[in-house]
Design a protein around this motif. Structure first.
Motif, short mmCIF file in Angstrom:
data_model
loop_
_atom_site.label_atom_id
_atom_site.label_comp_id
_atom_site.label_asym_id
_atom_site.label_seq_id
_atom_site.Cartn_x
_atom_site.Cartn_y
_atom_site.Cartn_z
N ALA A 127 0.87 -1.18 0.00
CA ALA A 127 0.00 0.00 0.00
C ALA A 127 0.90 1.23 0.00
CB ALA A 127 -0.91 0.02 1.22
N HIS A 128 0.39 2.35 -0.50
CA HIS A 128 1.22 3.55 -0.55
C HIS A 128 0.44 4.79 -0.14
CE1 HIS A 128 -0.72 3.99 -4.54
NE2 HIS A 128 -0.53 5.28 -4.35
N LYS A 129 1.22 5.81 0.21
CA LYS A 129 0.65 7.11 0.58
C LYS A 129 1.50 8.20 -0.07
CE LYS A 129 -0.14 10.05 4.65
NZ LYS A 129 -0.02 10.12 6.13
N PRO A 130 0.90 9.06 -0.89
CA PRO A 130 1.68 10.16 -1.48
C PRO A 130 1.97 11.23 -0.44
CG PRO A 130 -0.62 10.30 -2.16
CD PRO A 130 -0.50 9.04 -1.37
N LEU A 131 3.21 11.70 -0.43
CA LEU A 131 3.62 12.75 0.51
C LEU A 131 3.79 14.09 -0.16
CD1 LEU A 131 6.27 10.82 2.64
CD2 LEU A 131 3.82 11.05 3.05
N GLY A 132 3.64 14.13 -1.48
CA GLY A 132 3.87 15.37 -2.22
C GLY A 132 5.33 15.49 -2.62
N GLY A 133 5.58 16.34 -3.61
CA GLY A 133 6.95 16.57 -4.06
C GLY A 133 7.58 15.36 -4.70
N GLY A 134 6.76 14.44 -5.24
CA GLY A 134 7.31 13.28 -5.92
C GLY A 134 7.77 12.16 -5.00
N ILE A 135 7.33 12.17 -3.74
CA ILE A 135 7.73 11.15 -2.77
C ILE A 135 6.51 10.33 -2.35
CG2 ILE A 135 8.72 10.71 -0.49
CD1 ILE A 135 10.31 13.28 -0.78
N PHE A 136 6.68 9.01 -2.31
CA PHE A 136 5.61 8.11 -1.90
C PHE A 136 6.12 7.19 -0.79
CE2 PHE A 136 4.79 9.43 -6.17
CZ PHE A 136 3.42 9.59 -6.25
N TRP A 137 5.27 6.99 0.22
CA TRP A 137 5.57 6.13 1.36
C TRP A 137 4.88 4.80 1.11
CZ3 TRP A 137 4.27 7.99 7.03
CH2 TRP A 137 4.77 7.07 7.96
N ILE A 138 5.65 3.72 1.04
CA ILE A 138 5.12 2.40 0.71
C ILE A 138 5.39 1.44 1.86
CG2 ILE A 138 5.25 0.48 -0.94
CD1 ILE A 138 6.35 2.58 -2.97
N GLN A 139 4.41 0.59 2.16
CA GLN A 139 4.58 -0.42 3.20
C GLN A 139 4.01 -1.76 2.75
OE1 GLN A 139 2.88 1.41 6.80
NE2 GLN A 139 4.96 1.80 7.49
N GLU A 140 4.50 -2.82 3.39
CA GLU A 140 4.00 -4.16 3.16
C GLU A 140 2.84 -4.40 4.13
OE1 GLU A 140 7.67 -6.85 1.96
OE2 GLU A 140 8.16 -5.55 3.65
N ARG A 141 1.64 -4.50 3.62
CA ARG A 141 0.43 -4.48 4.45
C ARG A 141 0.34 -5.63 5.43
NH1 ARG A 141 -4.29 -5.00 0.79
NH2 ARG A 141 -5.50 -4.54 2.66
N PHE A 142 0.80 -6.81 5.02
CA PHE A 142 0.56 -8.01 5.82
C PHE A 142 1.80 -8.48 6.57
CE2 PHE A 142 -2.45 -8.02 2.24
CZ PHE A 142 -3.62 -7.84 2.97
N TYR A 143 2.80 -7.62 6.65
CA TYR A 143 3.96 -7.88 7.50
C TYR A 143 3.80 -6.99 8.73
CZ TYR A 143 8.91 -8.12 8.93
OH TYR A 143 10.09 -8.30 9.62
N GLU A 144 3.25 -7.56 9.79
CA GLU A 144 2.91 -6.80 10.98
C GLU A 144 3.97 -7.04 12.05
OE1 GLU A 144 -1.10 -7.56 12.18
OE2 GLU A 144 -1.95 -6.75 10.32
N SER A 145 4.96 -6.17 12.04
CA SER A 145 6.12 -6.35 12.91
C SER A 145 6.80 -5.01 13.10
CB SER A 145 7.10 -7.35 12.28
OG SER A 145 8.35 -7.34 12.93
N GLY A 146 7.48 -4.86 14.24
CA GLY A 146 8.30 -3.68 14.42
C GLY A 146 9.45 -3.62 13.45
#
Length: 276
Positions: free
Chosen positions: A8-27
């Motif tokens: 899944a991803h979240k746009p932060l603006g300025g051409g930067i996107f924050w991406i995470q693995e949805r089903f890896y639930e760990s610190g």
């Protein structure tokens, strides 16, 4: 499971996107950053690699295009080769890593990559029958070896490599000087700094933290995009770095040495196929 489901991803603006693995639930779940430039796109860290990140980026429409509608070059940069950051490098054609850790990546050295994954952390199987005990970071041949001061050009933005050992011997930060953004990997994040792994070194970490404090003192960083947890600003960066420096005395070094011995033993037991 498709790549579109896994990430899944979240746009932060300025051409930067924050991406995470949805089903890896760990610190240990690492932040993945996509930075788009006018001539090249860069992925900073690549997660576990249980699904293809480039496939996700294409399917989600996150990659830019070059003239004639062709995809722009895509470079994956590992801030270090620990398993939670480097597992996905296998899916990229262009891979950059600091030279100090290139051999470990090339050999698929699970000991230096501190491979430690449990079934309970992956809450949906990426494919039928998948088990954590079979997970390894596949050997990857880097196409670019990074050193302190190298510049990764994206066209309209430049990322400067800062070698910041301590957490690992090849840990780096990437500094967007023009925008005062620091991609910090595991050098610093808003949590306890880990300095007790096999290739961690407290004295190096102190030096790296002092460099971080200097960046803040000189007004060169306003936003930190770390390897784990949430984004934070310059004041918190200074606080985290200065706290580490002030606490890294004799007692801390002794306890860290003991913890490193235990961690090394556990890793050798759980990763018996370490490359020689």
């Amino acid at each position: 499971m498709s790549a579109l489901e896994w990430f899944a991803h979240k746009p932060l603006g300025g051409g930067i996107f924050w991406i995470q693995e949805r089903f890896y639930e760990s610190g240990n779940r690492a932040n993945i950053w996509l930075v788009r430039g006018s001539l090249r796109d860069v992925v900073i860290d690549a997660g576990l690699g249980l699904r293809s990140l480039p496939e996700y980026l294409r399917a989600a429409g996150l990659l830019g295009t070059a003239p004639a509608g062709r995809a722009r070059p895509l470079l994956a940069v590992a801030t270090h080769v620990h398993f939670d950051h480097a597992g996905g490098l296998q899916h990229f054609e262009e891979v950059a890593v600091h030279s100090a850790e290139a051999r470990a990546l090339l050999r698929g050295d699970s000991f230096e990559e501190v491979t430690w994954l449990r079934d309970s952390e992956v809450v949906r199987e990426p494919r039928p029958g998948w088990r954590a005990r079979s997970f390894r970071v596949p050997p990857v041949r880097p196409t670019r070896l990074l050193q302190e001061g190298d510049v990764i050009s994206l066209g309209d933005r430049q990322l400067t490599v800062m070698h910041m050992p301590g957490h690992s011997r090849g840990s780096i930060c990437l500094h967007d000087k023009d925008r005062k953004i620091l991609f910090s990997g595991d050098v610093v994040y808003d949590g306890s700094m880990i300095d007790w792994l096999p290739y961690s070194r407290v004295s190096d970490y102190v030096t790296s933290c002092r460099r971080l404090m200097e960046l803040v003192d000189k007004g060169l960083v306003e936003k930190v995009l770390p390897g784990h947890f949430n984004i934070f600003g310059a004041e918190r960066l200074y606080q985290l770095a200065s706290n580490y420096v002030s606490q890294a005395g004799f007692c801390h070094r002794v306890s860290t040495c003991a913890m490193r011995s235990i961690a090394s033993l556990v890793l050798r037991i759980t990763n018996p196929r370490r490359a020689s």
